[in-house]
Design a protein around this motif. Structure first.
Motif, PDB file in Angstrom:
ATOM      1  N   HIS A   1       0.827  -1.204   0.000  1.00  0.00           N
ATOM      2  CA  HIS A   1       0.000   0.000   0.000  1.00  0.00           C
ATOM      3  C   HIS A   1       0.862   1.255   0.000  1.00  0.00           C
ATOM      4  CE1 HIS A   1      -3.933  -2.034   1.620  1.00  0.00           C
ATOM      5  NE2 HIS A   1      -3.361  -2.705   0.641  1.00  0.00           N
ATOM      6  N   THR A   2       1.932   1.228   0.788  1.00  0.00           N
ATOM      7  CA  THR A   2       2.848   2.370   0.803  1.00  0.00           C
ATOM      8  C   THR A   2       3.489   2.555  -0.562  1.00  0.00           C
ATOM      9  OG1 THR A   2       3.320   2.024   3.159  1.00  0.00           O
ATOM     10  CG2 THR A   2       4.879   3.375   1.921  1.00  0.00           C
ATOM     11  N   ALA A   3       3.894   1.451  -1.186  1.00  0.00           N
ATOM     12  CA  ALA A   3       4.498   1.533  -2.518  1.00  0.00           C
ATOM     13  C   ALA A   3       3.521   2.135  -3.518  1.00  0.00           C
ATOM     14  CB  ALA A   3       4.938   0.144  -2.980  1.00  0.00           C
ATOM     15  N   GLY A   4       2.262   1.719  -3.453  1.00  0.00           N
ATOM     16  CA  GLY A   4       1.245   2.279  -4.340  1.00  0.00           C
ATOM     17  C   GLY A   4       1.052   3.765  -4.114  1.00  0.00           C
ATOM     18  N   ASP A   5       0.984   4.162  -2.856  1.00  0.00           N
ATOM     19  CA  ASP A   5       0.800   5.580  -2.526  1.00  0.00           C
ATOM     20  C   ASP A   5       1.977   6.424  -3.001  1.00  0.00           C
ATOM     21  OD1 ASP A   5      -1.600   4.930  -1.307  1.00  0.00           O
ATOM     22  OD2 ASP A   5      -0.770   4.893   0.719  1.00  0.00           O
ATOM     23  N   VAL A   6       3.196   5.903  -2.789  1.00  0.00           N
ATOM     24  CA  VAL A   6       4.388   6.647  -3.205  1.00  0.00           C
ATOM     25  C   VAL A   6       4.449   6.746  -4.729  1.00  0.00           C
ATOM     26  CG1 VAL A   6       6.923   6.659  -3.201  1.00  0.00           C
ATOM     27  CG2 VAL A   6       5.678   6.068  -1.111  1.00  0.00           C
ATOM     28  N   ALA A   7       4.059   5.689  -5.425  1.00  0.00           N
ATOM     29  CA  ALA A   7       4.046   5.714  -6.888  1.00  0.00           C
ATOM     30  C   ALA A   7       3.083   6.788  -7.404  1.00  0.00           C
ATOM     31  CB  ALA A   7       3.652   4.347  -7.434  1.00  0.00           C
ATOM     32  N   ILE A   8       1.931   6.905  -6.780  1.00  0.00           N
ATOM     33  CA  ILE A   8       0.950   7.919  -7.184  1.00  0.00           C
ATOM     34  C   ILE A   8       1.506   9.323  -6.936  1.00  0.00           C
ATOM     35  CG2 ILE A   8      -1.319   8.883  -6.640  1.00  0.00           C
ATOM     36  CD1 ILE A   8      -2.167   5.924  -6.022  1.00  0.00           C
ATOM     37  N   LYS A   9       2.172   9.515  -5.790  1.00  0.00           N
ATOM     38  CA  LYS A   9       2.804  10.804  -5.503  1.00  0.00           C
ATOM     39  C   LYS A   9       3.880  11.127  -6.537  1.00  0.00           C
ATOM     40  CE  LYS A   9       2.339  10.851  -0.436  1.00  0.00           C
ATOM     41  NZ  LYS A   9       3.079  10.864   0.845  1.00  0.00           N
ATOM     42  N   ALA A  10       4.672  10.111  -6.866  1.00  0.00           N
ATOM     43  CA  ALA A  10       5.760  10.310  -7.833  1.00  0.00           C
ATOM     44  C   ALA A  10       5.212  10.722  -9.195  1.00  0.00           C
ATOM     45  CB  ALA A  10       6.586   9.033  -7.954  1.00  0.00           C
ATOM     46  N   ALA A  11       4.142  10.056  -9.616  1.00  0.00           N
ATOM     47  CA  ALA A  11       3.535  10.367 -10.919  1.00  0.00           C
ATOM     48  C   ALA A  11       2.950  11.776 -10.942  1.00  0.00           C
ATOM     49  CB  ALA A  11       2.458   9.345 -11.249  1.00  0.00           C
ATOM     50  N   ALA A  12       2.530  12.260  -9.778  1.00  0.00           N
ATOM     51  CA  ALA A  12       1.965  13.607  -9.675  1.00  0.00           C
ATOM     52  C   ALA A  12       3.041  14.682  -9.561  1.00  0.00           C
ATOM     53  CB  ALA A  12       1.027  13.685  -8.472  1.00  0.00           C
ATOM     54  N   GLY A  13       4.308  14.257  -9.525  1.00  0.00           N
ATOM     55  CA  GLY A  13       5.409  15.213  -9.468  1.00  0.00           C
ATOM     56  C   GLY A  13       5.719  15.716  -8.073  1.00  0.00           C
ATOM     57  N   GLU A  14       5.182  15.040  -7.054  1.00  0.00           N
ATOM     58  CA  GLU A  14       5.454  15.468  -5.685  1.00  0.00           C
ATOM     59  C   GLU A  14       6.883  15.108  -5.279  1.00  0.00           C
ATOM     60  OE1 GLU A  14       2.556  14.429  -2.751  1.00  0.00           O
ATOM     61  OE2 GLU A  14       0.909  14.468  -4.194  1.00  0.00           O
ATOM     62  N   THR A  15       7.430  15.868  -4.347  1.00  0.00           N
ATOM     63  CA  THR A  15       8.771  15.600  -3.830  1.00  0.00           C
ATOM     64  C   THR A  15       8.759  14.310  -3.026  1.00  0.00           C
ATOM     65  OG1 THR A  15       9.264  17.958  -3.725  1.00  0.00           O
ATOM     66  CG2 THR A  15      10.666  16.495  -2.429  1.00  0.00           C
TER      67      THR A  15
ATOM     68  N   GLU B   1      10.578  11.330  -0.510  1.00  0.00           N
ATOM     69  CA  GLU B   1      11.643  10.937   0.400  1.00  0.00           C
ATOM     70  C   GLU B   1      12.415   9.810  -0.269  1.00  0.00           C
ATOM     71  OE1 GLU B   1      10.159   9.918   4.259  1.00  0.00           O
ATOM     72  OE2 GLU B   1       8.675  11.536   4.236  1.00  0.00           O
ATOM     73  N   LYS B   2      13.638   9.584   0.171  1.00  0.00           N
ATOM     74  CA  LYS B   2      14.418   8.496  -0.416  1.00  0.00           C
ATOM     75  C   LYS B   2      13.952   7.138   0.078  1.00  0.00           C
ATOM     76  CE  LYS B   2      16.988  10.463  -3.365  1.00  0.00           C
ATOM     77  NZ  LYS B   2      16.712  10.174  -4.783  1.00  0.00           N
ATOM     78  N   ASN B   3      13.553   7.059   1.340  1.00  0.00           N
ATOM     79  CA  ASN B   3      13.174   5.769   1.925  1.00  0.00           C
ATOM     80  C   ASN B   3      11.868   5.879   2.693  1.00  0.00           C
ATOM     81  OD1 ASN B   3      15.596   3.701   1.682  1.00  0.00           O
ATOM     82  ND2 ASN B   3      16.491   5.709   2.055  1.00  0.00           N
ATOM     83  N   TYR B   4      11.010   4.893   2.492  1.00  0.00           N
ATOM     84  CA  TYR B   4       9.760   4.751   3.235  1.00  0.00           C
ATOM     85  C   TYR B   4       9.809   3.372   3.884  1.00  0.00           C
ATOM     86  CZ  TYR B   4       8.179   8.686   0.353  1.00  0.00           C
ATOM     87  OH  TYR B   4       8.064   9.910  -0.270  1.00  0.00           O
ATOM     88  N   THR B   5       9.799   3.341   5.213  1.00  0.00           N
ATOM     89  CA  THR B   5      10.046   2.092   5.930  1.00  0.00           C
ATOM     90  C   THR B   5       8.821   1.623   6.704  1.00  0.00           C
ATOM     91  OG1 THR B   5      12.382   2.683   6.183  1.00  0.00           O
ATOM     92  CG2 THR B   5      11.546   0.957   7.617  1.00  0.00           C
ATOM     93  N   VAL B   6       8.553   0.320   6.607  1.00  0.00           N
ATOM     94  CA  VAL B   6       7.457  -0.320   7.348  1.00  0.00           C
ATOM     95  C   VAL B   6       8.081  -1.299   8.340  1.00  0.00           C
ATOM     96  CG1 VAL B   6       5.404  -1.790   7.161  1.00  0.00           C
ATOM     97  CG2 VAL B   6       5.912  -0.106   5.363  1.00  0.00           C
ATOM     98  N   ASP B   7       7.686  -1.222   9.596  1.00  0.00           N
ATOM     99  CA  ASP B   7       8.309  -2.048  10.642  1.00  0.00           C
ATOM    100  C   ASP B   7       7.977  -3.534  10.501  1.00  0.00           C
ATOM    101  OD1 ASP B   7       9.748  -0.146  12.021  1.00  0.00           O
ATOM    102  OD2 ASP B   7       8.093   0.352  13.386  1.00  0.00           O
ATOM    103  N   TYR B   8       8.943  -4.359  10.921  1.00  0.00           N
ATOM    104  CA  TYR B   8       8.722  -5.789  11.099  1.00  0.00           C
ATOM    105  C   TYR B   8       8.073  -6.032  12.465  1.00  0.00           C
ATOM    106  CZ  TYR B   8      11.974  -6.905   7.228  1.00  0.00           C
ATOM    107  OH  TYR B   8      12.595  -7.034   6.009  1.00  0.00           O
TER     108      TYR B   8
END
Length: 323
Positions: A286-300, A302-309
């Motif tokens: 879900h995070t990957a999907g959200d970040v992909a949508i942000k990226a496609a929209a030209g938003e700035t 972060e380099k890393n988005y981390t989900v805890d184990y």
């Protein structure tokens, strides 16, 4: 005048003459490259990712790299030729990141890497790339802590040392490197003496986990206290060999994995695995999907988005089995 124009526009839209769609509502063409379809964890991941994005109305195409980096690079070139809006890439080889980044940068297609992390140096090559995953150091640490928290602290044969077997996913993969290193570091940090009996590459595969564990048990027998597997698929194979050798998890040997696959969680519940570590495919996809949508929209980005184990043992396995 502005109020009048707004009323006219609203009326025109109601008549279906024009349609105004915001940039973030626009359906995206998303290309997803998975390193290998028959990987247990990535099967869960890609299925959830596709479901999540298609339910939002986006067009998603997923391809199987079949464990071949050249094949995956060709697939990414095909996505580029098809002019996708954004790419999500689960690299076959982390060492190929720089090459892939050069390709997507030249095509100006933002890209989200998942599951297999490029180096920090590679991640600085372009500002339209990001990585979504989990910190593999944490997963290795949790594996070691699960063993250190057992009644005899991992020393079943009572010789004062945790004698272990390590099933390594892929030595070139940073997740495998960190899980291998930090699982043992956690034991040492707990003040325990450790001894590596056997360590070999299992390529994340159940059949390899079975083969390597059988070899280790044949060679070292009762000296083996713990089998560490970099992922649950190899741990599932280890279960078969442990049982075939007449050993019993929870009685004379320990076994831990990573991913919290449904089959592994069930084995933890049954006492046939000591524990596993949840690699949250839902949170990550879900995070990957959200970040992909942000990226496609030209938003700035972060380099890393981390989900805890999360540690999974008999004390909480029922909770995860229910999910």
């Amino acid at each position: 005048m502005k109020k009048l124009l707004a009323l006219v526009l609203a009326a025109v839209m109601m008549l279906g003459i024009v349609s105004v769609v915001s940039a973030e509502q626009k359906p995206l063409k998303i290309g997803v490259a998975i390193y290998k379809y028959d990987d247990n964890f990535m099967t869960l991941y890609r299925t959830e990712l596709e479901k999540y994005l298609t339910e939002m109305g986006h067009q998603v195409t997923i391809v199987d790299g079949k464990g071949d980096q050249a094949e995956q690079t060709n697939q990414i070139n095909s996505f580029i030729a098809d002019k996708v809006d954004v790419l999500i890439v689960n690299l076959v080889q982390s060492t190929a990141a720089a090459t892939i980044i050069d390709l997507v940068k030249a095509a100006d297609i933002p890209t989200v890497f998942i599951n297999r992390e490029p180096t920090a140096e590679d991640m600085q090559l372009w500002d339209k790339i990001a990585y979504v995953g989990a910190d593999a150091r944490q997963s290795g640490t949790f594996q070691g802590e699960i063993i250190a928290e057992t009644e005899n602290k991992g020393d079943y044969n009572g010789n004062g040392t945790v004698d272990y077997v390590m099933l390594v996913g892929d030595p070139e993969n940073v997740d495998a490197q960190y899980r291998t290193e930090f699982s043992i570091k956690a034991l040492e940090d707990a003040g325990l003496k450790v001894n590596k009996l056997f360590e070999q590459r299992g390529d994340w595969a159940q059949e390899k986990g079975q083969e390597l564990t059988a070899n280790a048990l044949a060679q070292f027998g009762k000296d083996v206290d713990v089998v560490f597997a970099n992922n649950d698929a190899m741990a599932l194979g280890a279960v078969q060999s442990i049982e075939a050798a007449g050993r019993v998890v929870g009685k004379d040997i320990y076994l831990v994995g990573v991913d919290a696959l449904p089959e592994a969680v069930q084995l933890v519940l049954e006492g046939k695995m000591t524990g596993t570590v949840l690699n949250d495919h839902i949170g990550q996809s879900h995070t990957a999907g959200d970040v992909a949508i942000k990226a496609a929209a030209g938003e700035t980005l972060e380099k890393n988005y981390t989900v805890d184990y999360v540690k999974v043992t008999q004390t909480n396995a029922a909770e995860f089995a229910a999910k």
